[in-house]
Structures are given as structure tokens and as C-alpha cells.
Write a protein that holds these residues in place. Sequence first.
Motif, PDB file in Angstrom:
ATOM      1  N   ILE A  92      18.966 -36.196  36.115  1.00 39.65           N
ATOM      2  CA  ILE A  92      18.978 -36.336  37.577  1.00 39.65           C
ATOM      3  C   ILE A  92      18.396 -35.053  38.151  1.00 39.65           C
ATOM      4  N   THR A  93      17.317 -35.183  38.907  1.00 41.70           N
ATOM      5  CA  THR A  93      16.598 -34.015  39.405  1.00 41.70           C
ATOM      6  C   THR A  93      16.698 -33.934  40.923  1.00 41.70           C
ATOM      7  N   ALA A  94      17.134 -32.789  41.417  1.00 38.66           N
ATOM      8  CA  ALA A  94      17.110 -32.499  42.854  1.00 38.66           C
ATOM      9  C   ALA A  94      15.901 -31.607  43.134  1.00 38.66           C
ATOM     10  N   GLN A  95      15.166 -31.930  44.192  1.00 40.38           N
ATOM     11  CA  GLN A  95      13.972 -31.160  44.546  1.00 40.38           C
ATOM     12  C   GLN A  95      13.957 -30.866  46.041  1.00 40.38           C
ATOM     13  N   ARG A  96      13.502 -29.652  46.362  1.00 39.80           N
ATOM     14  CA  ARG A  96      13.363 -29.294  47.769  1.00 39.80           C
ATOM     15  C   ARG A  96      12.075 -29.950  48.295  1.00 39.80           C
ATOM     16  N   ARG A  97      12.233 -31.126  48.877  1.00 38.08           N
ATOM     17  CA  ARG A  97      11.111 -31.871  49.425  1.00 38.08           C
ATOM     18  C   ARG A  97      11.605 -32.682  50.613  1.00 38.08           C
ATOM     19  N   ALA A  98      11.093 -32.398  51.779  1.00 36.32           N
ATOM     20  CA  ALA A  98      11.570 -33.055  52.996  1.00 36.32           C
ATOM     21  C   ALA A  98      11.227 -34.545  52.972  1.00 36.32           C
ATOM     22  N   ILE A  99      12.175 -35.350  53.434  1.00 28.95           N
ATOM     23  CA  ILE A  99      11.984 -36.793  53.483  1.00 28.95           C
ATOM     24  C   ILE A  99      12.775 -37.347  54.667  1.00 28.95           C
ATOM     25  N   ARG A 100      12.206 -38.328  55.337  1.00 28.72           N
ATOM     26  CA  ARG A 100      12.919 -38.976  56.435  1.00 28.72           C
ATOM     27  C   ARG A 100      13.659 -40.191  55.888  1.00 28.72           C
ATOM     28  N   GLY A 101      14.971 -40.201  56.043  1.00 29.92           N
ATOM     29  CA  GLY A 101      15.776 -41.306  55.563  1.00 29.92           C
ATOM     30  C   GLY A 101      15.676 -42.513  56.474  1.00 29.92           C
ATOM     31  N   SER A 102      16.149 -43.652  55.995  1.00 27.97           N
ATOM     32  CA  SER A 102      16.133 -44.865  56.806  1.00 27.97           C
ATOM     33  C   SER A 102      17.087 -44.772  57.988  1.00 27.97           C
ATOM     34  N   HIS A 251      27.710 -25.158  50.553  1.00 24.80           N
ATOM     35  CA  HIS A 251      26.707 -24.325  51.219  1.00 24.80           C
ATOM     36  C   HIS A 251      25.332 -24.685  50.674  1.00 24.80           C
ATOM     37  N   ALA A 252      24.293 -24.360  51.415  1.00 24.50           N
ATOM     38  CA  ALA A 252      22.918 -24.673  51.018  1.00 24.50           C
ATOM     39  C   ALA A 252      22.497 -23.824  49.822  1.00 24.50           C
ATOM     40  N   PRO A 253      21.575 -24.316  48.997  1.00 23.16           N
ATOM     41  CA  PRO A 253      21.050 -23.514  47.890  1.00 23.16           C
ATOM     42  C   PRO A 253      20.327 -22.281  48.418  1.00 23.16           C
ATOM     43  N   PRO A 254      20.217 -21.221  47.622  1.00 29.55           N
ATOM     44  CA  PRO A 254      19.437 -20.046  48.023  1.00 29.55           C
ATOM     45  C   PRO A 254      18.004 -20.438  48.364  1.00 29.55           C
ATOM     46  N   SER A 255      17.388 -19.670  49.230  1.00 30.46           N
ATOM     47  CA  SER A 255      16.052 -20.015  49.725  1.00 30.46           C
ATOM     48  C   SER A 255      15.022 -20.120  48.609  1.00 30.46           C
ATOM     49  N   GLY A 256      15.204 -19.399  47.523  1.00 28.97           N
ATOM     50  CA  GLY A 256      14.236 -19.430  46.427  1.00 28.97           C
ATOM     51  C   GLY A 256      14.423 -20.592  45.468  1.00 28.97           C
ATOM     52  N   THR A 257      15.470 -21.371  45.643  1.00 23.99           N
ATOM     53  CA  THR A 257      15.732 -22.504  44.748  1.00 23.99           C
ATOM     54  C   THR A 257      14.918 -23.714  45.195  1.00 23.99           C
ATOM     55  N   VAL A 258      14.121 -24.267  44.288  1.00 24.77           N
ATOM     56  CA  VAL A 258      13.273 -25.407  44.646  1.00 24.77           C
ATOM     57  C   VAL A 258      13.630 -26.667  43.870  1.00 24.77           C
ATOM     58  N   SER A 259      14.429 -26.538  42.796  1.00 25.89           N
ATOM     59  CA  SER A 259      14.811 -27.727  42.040  1.00 25.89           C
ATOM     60  C   SER A 259      16.028 -27.420  41.174  1.00 25.89           C
ATOM     61  N   ALA A 260      16.665 -28.481  40.685  1.00 25.21           N
ATOM     62  CA  ALA A 260      17.805 -28.358  39.776  1.00 25.21           C
ATOM     63  C   ALA A 260      17.932 -29.663  39.009  1.00 25.21           C
ATOM     64  N   ARG A 261      18.472 -29.568  37.799  1.00 27.24           N
ATOM     65  CA  ARG A 261      18.604 -30.760  36.960  1.00 27.24           C
ATOM     66  C   ARG A 261      20.033 -30.890  36.430  1.00 27.24           C
ATOM     67  N   MET A 262      20.543 -32.107  36.463  1.00 25.19           N
ATOM     68  CA  MET A 262      21.831 -32.475  35.886  1.00 25.19           C
ATOM     69  C   MET A 262      21.545 -33.427  34.718  1.00 25.19           C
ATOM     70  N   LEU A 263      22.091 -33.128  33.536  1.00 27.86           N
ATOM     71  CA  LEU A 263      21.825 -33.920  32.340  1.00 27.86           C
ATOM     72  C   LEU A 263      23.081 -34.671  31.910  1.00 27.86           C
ATOM     73  N   VAL A 264      22.920 -35.923  31.505  1.00 27.55           N
ATOM     74  CA  VAL A 264      24.040 -36.743  31.039  1.00 27.55           C
ATOM     75  C   VAL A 264      23.695 -37.269  29.653  1.00 27.55           C
ATOM     76  N   ASP A 265      24.505 -36.917  28.658  1.00 25.99           N
ATOM     77  CA  ASP A 265      24.274 -37.343  27.285  1.00 25.99           C
ATOM     78  C   ASP A 265      24.763 -38.776  27.065  1.00 25.99           C
ATOM     79  N   TRP A 266      25.955 -39.086  27.574  1.00 26.91           N
ATOM     80  CA  TRP A 266      26.508 -40.431  27.421  1.00 26.91           C
ATOM     81  C   TRP A 266      27.643 -40.665  28.400  1.00 26.91           C
ATOM     82  N   VAL A 267      27.962 -41.945  28.617  1.00 20.85           N
ATOM     83  CA  VAL A 267      29.078 -42.383  29.465  1.00 20.85           C
ATOM     84  C   VAL A 267      29.867 -43.433  28.707  1.00 20.85           C
ATOM     85  N   ARG A 268      31.209 -43.363  28.755  1.00 18.48           N
ATOM     86  CA  ARG A 268      32.069 -44.320  28.069  1.00 18.48           C
ATOM     87  C   ARG A 268      33.199 -44.785  28.995  1.00 18.48           C
ATOM     88  N   VAL A 269      33.543 -46.055  28.889  1.00 21.29           N
ATOM     89  CA  VAL A 269      34.745 -46.576  29.546  1.00 21.29           C
ATOM     90  C   VAL A 269      35.532 -47.354  28.510  1.00 21.29           C
TER      91      VAL A 269
END
Length: 272
Positions: A92-102, A251-269
Motif C-alpha cells: 500500500i503506497t501513499a504519495q504526496r499528489r494532490a487529487i480532487r475527491g468526489s 499530524h501531517a508528514p514532514p515537508s520533505g516526505t513524498v511517499s511511504a509504503r505499508m507491506l502486508v505479508d499475509w492475513v488470516r481469520v
Amino acid sequence: MTSRGAVLGVLTLLLMACCACGSTPGTPAPKPSVSGDWRLVFHDDFDGSRLDKDRWTTCYDWNEDGCTISSNNELEWYQPRQVSVGGGKLTITAQRRAIRGSDGEVYPWVSGMISTGRDHWYAKPRETFTYGYFEAAIRIPAQGGMAPAFWMMPASRFTPPEIDIMEFLGTTREPSMFVHWRNAEGAKRKQGEIFTAADFSDDYHVFAVLWEKDKLVWYVDGVERFRVTASERIPHVPMEVLINLAVGLPHAPPSGTVSARMLVDWVRVWQR
């Protein structure tokens, strides 16, 4: 005889190595870490090259060309392209990119999420669960201002109740674990626990909750960290499973942060 002995020795070493690998936090165990007679009812190892749309959608139930939780003043607008599968993991990737929501608002970040819920408000959820043992192996991003979460919301589409299996609110060292409910007067209430440990962005860690009729128990890497037993606080309704990377909590990310990634190996129920 010497050759056969050498081969057996190599095989023994390989078996020992495999057993050692199986004990690491990011590797799924054949059974949950809590005792009992359990049956695996839902799982995803993310071994393919794309997200399994039969198991997951990429927005909340109120999806209209994307979504967010406006009441939290989050900075992201969730989009499907921010979720990818490859190399045996979900990213899951977060990126600093402006977008207009619906909703007409402009969001400075795009990010991703997965849910066992609906594609839109009036559709049927993919999977819902009432009670069980829920676990996922997750590596959170190292960047500040991010809020990765693994949680559950009712199939009714209205919260509370809500079970937050794991949240990191702008930190990489303090996982939050909460249950939300309404009291007899209808007021929103919550109870939770936060503990401080080593940096969780360094590797995969297993976050889990045991949800039964009389208790909720949270685990991190197989260690119990929090327990709730008050009857009015335990949910008894079908719930969806969600994993998302929110931005800007608290709080907002630092001004120099342009992206971040969250990794998921597996999910179980698991259920009894």
C-alpha cells in the motif's frame, strides 16, 4: 556410506534452517498462537501478481471514485492504483499528489486500503465475521505523519462498534489497540491501550485480536498486550476486516516526505 552420510547431513541442516525460518514473525504459523480448536475461514498470502477482487475491495463502503474519512481530517484520498501485489506481499503506497475527491475537496495525498466489505454503499460485503482470531503480518512505513491500521467495522456500515487491532498514529514505536462502543444512553465510548517498544518499521510484525462473546484480547508477535472483558464493550455483530494507510493522523508528514509504503505479508481469520 560416506557420500550417503554427507547427503543426510545436508538434508538435516536444510530442515533445521526451514524450521528456523518458520518461527519468524512474518511467516504464517499452521495454527493461531492461542489454544483451541480453530478452523481457518479466510486467508490471503498475496502470492499472485494482482489483488484478489473476490476477497478485497479497495475502498470503504461509501466508495464514489475513491473515499476517505472526512471526520478525521485525514489528508489522503484512497485510490485502487495505490494497492499492488507482487513478490509475495501486498504493498500500500501513499504519495504526496494532490487529487480532487468526489466530495469536491482537494486532498494533498493519495493512498490505498483493502477491505472485505463492499464496492459501494448498496452492494453486498465480500466477507463478514462474528467472533474469531484475526491476525496479519505487517511492516509499517518508517515515515512520520502516517497512520497504518488493521481494524474491523460493522457490516451495517455504521460505527461504533469498532475494533482497532492495530493503529500507529504518527509514530513507529507505539501501537494503539482500541474497542469502540455506545453506552446505554447512546454516547460513543472507547477503551484502549498503547505501549512503547522498538521501531516496528524495521521488519514484519504479527498483530492479532481474539474476539469472543465474553472478551477481546490483543496480541503483538504472539504476546498478549491488552484485554477487555466488560460485556457492554464486546461487539456481537458481523464485521468487515480492513487494512489501510491513512495520512496526517495526528499530524501531517514532514515537508520533505513524498511517499511511504505499508507491506502486508499475509492475513488470516480463524474461527472455532
